[in-house]
Structures are given as C-alpha cells and as structure tokens.
Design a protein around this motif. Structure first.
Motif, PDB file in Angstrom:
ATOM      1  N   TRP A  14      -7.505   5.215   7.278  1.00 39.43           N
ATOM      2  CA  TRP A  14      -6.385   5.938   6.665  1.00 39.43           C
ATOM      3  C   TRP A  14      -5.883   5.261   5.386  1.00 39.43           C
ATOM      4  CZ3 TRP A  14      -2.052   2.973   6.002  1.00 39.43           C
ATOM      5  CH2 TRP A  14      -1.986   1.811   6.781  1.00 39.43           C
ATOM      6  N   MET A  15      -6.216   3.955   5.214  1.00 35.53           N
ATOM      7  CA  MET A  15      -5.693   3.220   4.067  1.00 35.53           C
ATOM      8  C   MET A  15      -6.656   3.351   2.880  1.00 35.53           C
ATOM      9  SD  MET A  15      -4.595  -0.812   3.680  1.00 35.53           S
ATOM     10  CE  MET A  15      -3.370  -0.773   4.996  1.00 35.53           C
ATOM     11  N   ARG A  16      -6.305   4.236   1.957  1.00 37.31           N
ATOM     12  CA  ARG A  16      -7.153   4.475   0.792  1.00 37.31           C
ATOM     13  C   ARG A  16      -7.473   3.165   0.057  1.00 37.31           C
ATOM     14  NH1 ARG A  16      -8.115   8.619  -3.049  1.00 37.31           N
ATOM     15  NH2 ARG A  16      -6.824  10.073  -1.830  1.00 37.31           N
ATOM     16  N   SER A  45      -0.580   4.319   0.911  1.00 40.08           N
ATOM     17  CA  SER A  45      -1.110   5.228   1.924  1.00 40.08           C
ATOM     18  C   SER A  45      -0.148   5.303   3.108  1.00 40.08           C
ATOM     19  CB  SER A  45      -2.481   4.748   2.409  1.00 40.08           C
ATOM     20  OG  SER A  45      -3.400   4.703   1.348  1.00 40.08           O
ATOM     21  N   GLU A  46      -0.088   6.468   3.744  1.00 38.16           N
ATOM     22  CA  GLU A  46       0.822   6.658   4.872  1.00 38.16           C
ATOM     23  C   GLU A  46       0.117   6.376   6.186  1.00 38.16           C
ATOM     24  OE1 GLU A  46       3.668  10.107   6.919  1.00 38.16           O
ATOM     25  OE2 GLU A  46       2.808  10.408   4.913  1.00 38.16           O
ATOM     26  N   TYR A  65       0.843  -1.209   0.000  1.00 40.78           N
ATOM     27  CA  TYR A  65       0.000   0.000   0.000  1.00 40.78           C
ATOM     28  C   TYR A  65       0.871   1.250   0.000  1.00 40.78           C
ATOM     29  CZ  TYR A  65       0.872  -0.201   5.109  1.00 40.78           C
ATOM     30  OH  TYR A  65       1.452  -0.263   6.351  1.00 40.78           O
TER      31      TYR A  65
END
Length: 309
Positions: free
Chosen positions: A124-126, A49-50, A47
């Motif tokens: 938070w994880m697109r 995403s941060e 992933y």
C-alpha cells in the motif's frame, strides 16, 4: 482450527536474536501452529500514502521501528524451533524479483522441513514500492505474474527446465533447485482488503487472508473470491481462509464465530507489551483458554538481557 501468532514487531525487539528466539520457542511449546513475519523493505519518513487498516491513515509502527527482513528472520527461527510453522504476512511481491525469490523461499522451506507458508500482497505504501524500483501502478499485474513465476520454478520440469514468457519476466530452460518439500510447492495465500486481492486469491491463491475486513465487508470479499475461483475453474472451497484476532481476546466463543465465517486458521496479534515475560505469559494464557498444548517448561525472564531462559 489452527492458531498462528504474529511476530511482535511493534515491540522493537523482532531483530533481537535472544528475544525473538525465546518468543518463538515459547509459541511452539504452547501449541501454536505458526509464527507470522511482516515486511517493509523501507519505511519512507513522512509518507503520504494512506495506510488502509487504521482510521488515522498511519500504520501503528514507528517509522524507525526495526522491521527485520521476513525471510531472513524466518530462516533464523527455523533453526531455533523444530515444528513451528513459518509464515509471511504480508510479503510484498512487487518489492521482489520472483526468480531469486523462488530460490530463497524454496531454500527456507527445504531446510525447515516444509514448514513455510507465504501470505503475499501488493503493498500500500507507494514510496516503498517505488524505492524498490517498481511502478506502483503495475504492482497488481506484477504480483500475479510473480506467483506464476514462483510456481513455474518450483515445478518438477526435469531436464527441460522452466519456461515463462510474460509482461515483466521471461526465461526458458530455468533450473531452480532445491525444490520445496511439498510436490505442489509452497502454499501461497493472498492477503489484502480490496476486490482485486479477493479475485487474486480466487484465481491463484491456496488461501485468502482478508485484512481489516469484518461483517458485510468480509462476506462481500469472500463472495468475490468464490466467484473468481469458479470463473477460473477452481474449487472455491479449496481456498483456505485465514482471519485475524487478538492474543488477549480470542476465546472458544470467538473462535466459533470465525469458524462459522469459514476460517480454518486465526492469526493472533499481541498486546504490544515490550516485556518478554509478559508476551510469553499472554501466549500461555491464550493457549490455556483455547485448550492448546501447555508449555513443557516455564519461561523466566533474564533481567540482565531481557531474554528468557
């Protein structure tokens, strides 16, 4: 002060029925208030995403770590325990349609005798949220509306049923039974680190769990929550504050500092030890430091299965 413990997902044993049942029963025997289960419907490998709670931008869990569905896990643990509270932390609201979610949550709450608490967030994880069919950019608005839908379906609307006409969800005459045990429904706490999360807690939450915030950043988030509550005509002091710490480090002095910050509950993360006996010993030592109830029976590991007996 109430003390909760996180499900030790990082051990890879959270989906092992004997292991996690023994852990939960030991936490209950030690006098901890509740057990908290995390959620990731999927973790997308590589992933981009941060992850906002580590300097590396990557969460501590391996991509292939077994992460059981939190509601199914809590329903299982409800049958393994008698008084232990059952909580999510964090349930990712955009991953769920709120109508069937209202039924699932109310069912767990009813069958457990009113032991459920929901800590919810927007995720938070697109890649995960998009895999669940939701536009990442609308997740905040969907979460707000989902909370309204949950409360509408939990309310005692008698024969008329619940009505909701929003941006994402619409229904009328909706009868959702069973209802939660408490007349006001299941407590919904908001977890997160952003200003929108703080505002959501103030406007809609029964509680606020600021994640990864300390010092000035924590105080700024609490001020944001209080302003939002006041603007919405709510009492900010009625929004319960939950903060985090570590099972192996918490002590009365650290508890006192968190109490000064306004916390009435502390969620404790374990050391990550994969050995069940070590995990249980850490809970026992923590309970002794904090003056909680001592376990009524000692936990001894079964070397053949890794479970305790």
């Amino acid at each position: 002060m109430r003390y909760a413990v996180m499900v030790p997902t990082e051990t890879g044993r959270a989906a092992d029925p004997d292991w996690i049942a023994t852990y939960a029963r030991h936490a209950e025997a030690c006098g901890f208030e509740s057990i908290v289960a995390v959620e990731h419907a999927v973790v997308v490998s590589r992933y981009s995403s941060e992850y906002p709670y580590a300097a590396s931008g990557r969460m501590e869990l391996a991509d292939d770590c077994p992460i059981p569905d939190p509601l199914d896990l809590l329903a299982y643990l409800a049958g393994c325990t008698e008084t232990l509270g059952l909580a999510t932390g964090v349930l990712i609201l955009p991953n769920h349609h709120p109508v069937p979610l209202a039924k699932r949550l109310a069912t767990i709450d009813r069958l457990s005798g009113g032991r459920l608490r929901v800590c919810a967030g927007v995720g938070w994880m697109r890649e995960e949220i998009e895999a669940c069919g939701t536009d990442f950019g609308t997740r905040g608005r969907r979460a707000d509306e989902s909370i309204d839908v949950l409360r509408a379906l939990w309310a005692d609307t008698a024969a008329e049923g619940a009505v909701h006409d929003g941006e994402f969800f619409r229904f009328s005459g909706a009868m959702s039974y069973p209802k939660p045990v408490r007349p006001g429904g299941i407590p919904i706490h908001i977890g997160g680190h952003s200003k929108p999360a703080a505002r959501r807690a103030g406007r809609r939450g029964d509680g606020f769990q600021p994640l990864g915030l300390h010092g000035d950043a924590l105080q700024q988030a609490l001020a944001e929550m209080r302003r939002a509550a006041e603007d919405a005509g709510r009492d900010p002091d009625a929004v319960e504050l939950t903060l985090g710490h570590a099972v192996t480090k918490i002590d009365p002095a650290r508890t006192a500092k968190l109490r000064v910050a306004g916390a009435s509950r502390i969620v404790l993360a374990g050391s990550g030890a994969t050995d069940l006996q070590q995990q249980c010993d850490e809970l026992s030592a923590c309970a002794e430091r904090l003056g909680l109830a001592a376990p009524t029976t000692p936990t001894t590991a079964n070397p053949a299965t890794g479970a305790a007996r």
